[in-house]
Scaffold this motif. Structure first.
Motif, mmCIF file in Angstrom:
data_model
loop_
_atom_site.group_PDB
_atom_site.id
_atom_site.type_symbol
_atom_site.label_atom_id
_atom_site.label_comp_id
_atom_site.label_asym_id
_atom_site.label_seq_id
_atom_site.Cartn_x
_atom_site.Cartn_y
_atom_site.Cartn_z
ATOM 1 N N TYR A 237 57.578 102.255 55.940
ATOM 2 C CA TYR A 237 58.844 102.964 56.148
ATOM 3 C C TYR A 237 58.845 103.622 57.528
ATOM 4 O O TYR A 237 59.881 103.701 58.196
ATOM 5 C CB TYR A 237 59.016 104.015 55.041
ATOM 6 N N ASN A 238 57.665 104.103 57.969
ATOM 7 C CA ASN A 238 57.522 104.773 59.266
ATOM 8 C C ASN A 238 56.391 104.111 60.051
ATOM 9 O O ASN A 238 55.308 104.669 60.188
ATOM 10 C CB ASN A 238 57.244 106.264 59.062
ATOM 11 N N PRO A 239 56.605 102.913 60.580
ATOM 12 C CA PRO A 239 55.505 102.151 61.204
ATOM 13 C C PRO A 239 54.881 102.831 62.421
ATOM 14 O O PRO A 239 53.663 102.784 62.600
ATOM 15 C CB PRO A 239 56.174 100.826 61.592
ATOM 16 N N PHE A 240 55.692 103.451 63.284
ATOM 17 C CA PHE A 240 55.117 104.115 64.460
ATOM 18 C C PHE A 240 54.194 105.253 64.039
ATOM 19 O O PHE A 240 53.087 105.397 64.572
ATOM 20 C CB PHE A 240 56.229 104.652 65.367
ATOM 21 N N GLU A 241 54.633 106.062 63.107
ATOM 22 C CA GLU A 241 53.805 107.176 62.648
ATOM 23 C C GLU A 241 52.517 106.673 62.016
ATOM 24 O O GLU A 241 51.436 107.230 62.249
ATOM 25 C CB GLU A 241 54.581 108.037 61.654
ATOM 26 N N SER A 242 52.601 105.607 61.219
ATOM 27 C CA SER A 242 51.414 105.053 60.567
ATOM 28 C C SER A 242 50.422 104.519 61.596
ATOM 29 O O SER A 242 49.210 104.750 61.494
ATOM 30 C CB SER A 242 51.821 103.924 59.609
ATOM 31 N N LEU A 243 50.929 103.821 62.601
ATOM 32 C CA LEU A 243 50.063 103.258 63.638
ATOM 33 C C LEU A 243 49.411 104.358 64.476
ATOM 34 O O LEU A 243 48.196 104.353 64.700
ATOM 35 C CB LEU A 243 50.881 102.326 64.533
ATOM 36 N N LEU A 244 50.210 105.295 64.927
ATOM 37 C CA LEU A 244 49.679 106.373 65.770
ATOM 38 C C LEU A 244 48.685 107.250 65.008
ATOM 39 O O LEU A 244 47.679 107.694 65.577
ATOM 40 C CB LEU A 244 50.823 107.227 66.312
ATOM 41 N N ASP A 245 48.951 107.490 63.728
ATOM 42 C CA ASP A 245 48.017 108.277 62.914
ATOM 43 C C ASP A 245 46.664 107.583 62.796
ATOM 44 O O ASP A 245 45.622 108.242 62.720
ATOM 45 C CB ASP A 245 48.593 108.516 61.523
ATOM 46 N N HIS B 177 53.786 108.528 77.939
ATOM 47 C CA HIS B 177 53.765 109.027 79.318
ATOM 48 C C HIS B 177 52.569 108.400 80.046
ATOM 49 O O HIS B 177 51.416 108.716 79.741
ATOM 50 C CB HIS B 177 53.653 110.551 79.335
ATOM 51 N N PRO B 178 52.798 107.501 81.012
ATOM 52 C CA PRO B 178 51.689 106.764 81.648
ATOM 53 C C PRO B 178 50.742 107.643 82.451
ATOM 54 O O PRO B 178 49.552 107.346 82.534
ATOM 55 C CB PRO B 178 52.411 105.748 82.548
ATOM 56 N N LYS B 179 51.253 108.732 83.016
ATOM 57 C CA LYS B 179 50.386 109.598 83.822
ATOM 58 C C LYS B 179 49.464 110.426 82.928
ATOM 59 O O LYS B 179 48.254 110.510 83.155
ATOM 60 C CB LYS B 179 51.226 110.517 84.702
ATOM 61 N N TYR B 180 50.037 111.030 81.911
ATOM 62 C CA TYR B 180 49.262 111.914 81.032
ATOM 63 C C TYR B 180 48.653 111.192 79.825
ATOM 64 O O TYR B 180 47.845 111.770 79.113
ATOM 65 C CB TYR B 180 50.138 113.066 80.542
ATOM 66 N N GLU B 181 49.055 109.929 79.622
ATOM 67 C CA GLU B 181 48.566 109.126 78.486
ATOM 68 C C GLU B 181 48.778 109.863 77.156
ATOM 69 O O GLU B 181 47.875 110.007 76.341
ATOM 70 C CB GLU B 181 47.086 108.772 78.676
ATOM 71 N N ILE B 182 49.999 110.310 76.978
ATOM 72 C CA ILE B 182 50.397 111.035 75.779
ATOM 73 C C ILE B 182 51.531 110.277 75.101
ATOM 74 O O ILE B 182 52.451 109.787 75.769
ATOM 75 C CB ILE B 182 50.864 112.468 76.128
ATOM 76 N N PHE B 183 51.474 110.180 73.773
ATOM 77 C CA PHE B 183 52.533 109.555 72.995
ATOM 78 C C PHE B 183 53.369 110.644 72.307
ATOM 79 O O PHE B 183 52.822 111.603 71.750
ATOM 80 C CB PHE B 183 51.959 108.628 71.921
ATOM 81 N N LEU B 184 54.690 110.472 72.331
ATOM 82 C CA LEU B 184 55.598 111.343 71.594
ATOM 83 C C LEU B 184 56.252 110.545 70.474
ATOM 84 O O LEU B 184 56.798 109.460 70.712
ATOM 85 C CB LEU B 184 56.704 111.894 72.499
ATOM 86 N N LEU B 185 56.197 111.071 69.254
ATOM 87 C CA LEU B 185 56.932 110.484 68.142
ATOM 88 C C LEU B 185 58.169 111.342 67.917
ATOM 89 O O LEU B 185 58.069 112.544 67.687
ATOM 90 C CB LEU B 185 56.069 110.461 66.878
ATOM 91 N N THR B 186 59.349 110.730 68.026
ATOM 92 C CA THR B 186 60.600 111.474 67.897
ATOM 93 C C THR B 186 61.402 110.977 66.704
ATOM 94 O O THR B 186 61.174 109.874 66.203
ATOM 95 C CB THR B 186 61.456 111.353 69.170
#
Length: 384
Positions: free
Chosen positions: A39-47, A97-106
């Protein structure tokens, strides 16, 4: 950017059950297949890949225009439908964010009136921030993202969350409300001004306890609670419908409260659930849960408060809720006196004089005519 094709992801095979009743009920499949069915593939992958900082309940947002510094992750497309708006929207979106290598889930939840208002204001609600734990620069990078891109959303309007049970579990849906303007001096009895100030101060500064509001129907209890939400903006007010009160004992609901600490749970018309506990009372577990959340072992973890409203006499309520140190305030709403009633009618420009006490609802709607079917006159039978 595709996370599944980046350096952060290594393809894996996982054991899963075979639904075709083959001789081999367990099989190895690519984990991508599992994410695609979520149901929430991005959240599952990032987790699975990264540690994360959950900020979904902190009302953190990012201006859409600031997303130009991020790359959109395109591994999945999550689509939902808003019946209210008759349009499709994305349940979740991921940015890197390519510089900081941070992912945001919105999140873009147009089924939620409050989140819809945030989205229309040019903002996106941030659910979680993910970082690579092996990168020594990650702590500083996370701080940069928070400082440069994220902000806490502060609503200028009153809002209330509603507890709902959906197919994937319990959830809170937040909606904006427009409380009726309240003048404590004219709309309530003389004692209530001090009671209100104590309630407001306690909800603002304390983290546990119970408020009991009771009295005649139509005396303004609900209007007061709606207005109170705008007076204590630092708290999330969660309305628990009467048919959901029994779920207070459900472990899933407790888990939801852990992610929504420092909330105020509003239970309206709940006399059947907070009555004195007896052998014949089927709702004794609900009373125990309220006591535990408001002042027991869980209170230090959940930091929740309760506002309970009911029409029955206070003597019928479980005495444990009235214990000193647990009870924030208890107030009985009465009909307004003749003097108060006429003063209130004058304040709302109604040229009416009454000669007996009235409830706030009766006074406010005194000009309204209710059309009711007249009852047929009963025919009396007798014997001569």
């Amino acid at each position: 950017m595709k996370i599944l094709q980046s350096k952060y992801y290594t393809p894996r095979k996982i054991l899963t059950s075979d639904g075709n009743n083959s001789p081999y009920p367990i099989e190895l499949v690519d984990d991508v297949k599992r994410y695609n069915s979520k149901y929430n593939p991005f959240e599952s992958l990032l987790d699975d890949l990264f540690p994360g900082i959950y900020v979904g309940d902190a009302e953190m947002v990012i201006l859409k225009e600031k997303l130009k510094d991020f790359e959109r992750c395109t591994d999945f497309n999550t689509v939902a439908y808003s019946q209210k708006n008759n349009r499709l929207y994305e349940r979740e979106a991921c940015f890197f964010h390519p510089k900081y290598e941070i992912f945001l889930l919105t999140s873009e939840d147009l089924s939620n009136d409050y989140d819809e208002y945030i989205f229309e204001s040019g903002l996106l609600k941030v659910v979680s921030v993910y970082y690579e734990s092996t990168n020594p620069k990650s702590p500083d990078n996370v701080r940069h993202v928070f400082d440069e891109y994220l902000q806490k959303y502060v609503s200028s309007e009153a809002k209330v969350s509603i507890l709902l049970k959906e197919t994937h579990g319990f959830t809170f849906k937040t909606h904006r409300i427009k409380p009726h303007p309240i003048n404590i001096e004219t709309m309530y009895d003389d004692e209530f001004a001090n009671v209100h100030q104590h309630i407001k101060d306690s909800l603002t500064n304390e983290h546990k306890g119970v408020v009991l509001l009771h009295g005649v129907a139509g005396s303004g209890k609900t209007n007061y609670i709606k207005w109170l939400t705008s007076q204590v903006p630092n708290k999330k007010f969660v309305f628990v419908p009467t048919n959901m009160i029994a779920y207070l004992t459900n472990p899933e609901f407790m888990s939801l409260l852990v992610d929504n600490k420092n909330s105020v749970l509003v239970l309206e018309d709940c006399e059947n659930y907070i009555a004195e506990r007896t052998i014949d009372n089927a709702n004794t577990d609900v009373v125990s849960s309220i006591l535990n959340i408001a002042d027991g072992m869980l209170s230090d973890v959940l930091e929740c408060q309760f506002i309970c409203t009911f029409n029955s006499d206070i003597s019928k309520i479980d005495s444990a809720l009235l214990r000193k140190g647990r009870l924030i305030a208890e107030h009985k709403f009465k009909e307004l006196s003749v003097e108060k009633s006429n003063a209130y009618l004058k304040s709302i420009d109604k040229d009416i004089i009454v000669d007996k006490p009235h409830s706030l609802a009766e006074l406010t709607n005194m000009d309204n005519v209710a059309f009711k079917e007249k009852e047929a006159e009963k025919v009396k039978f007798g014997f001569m």
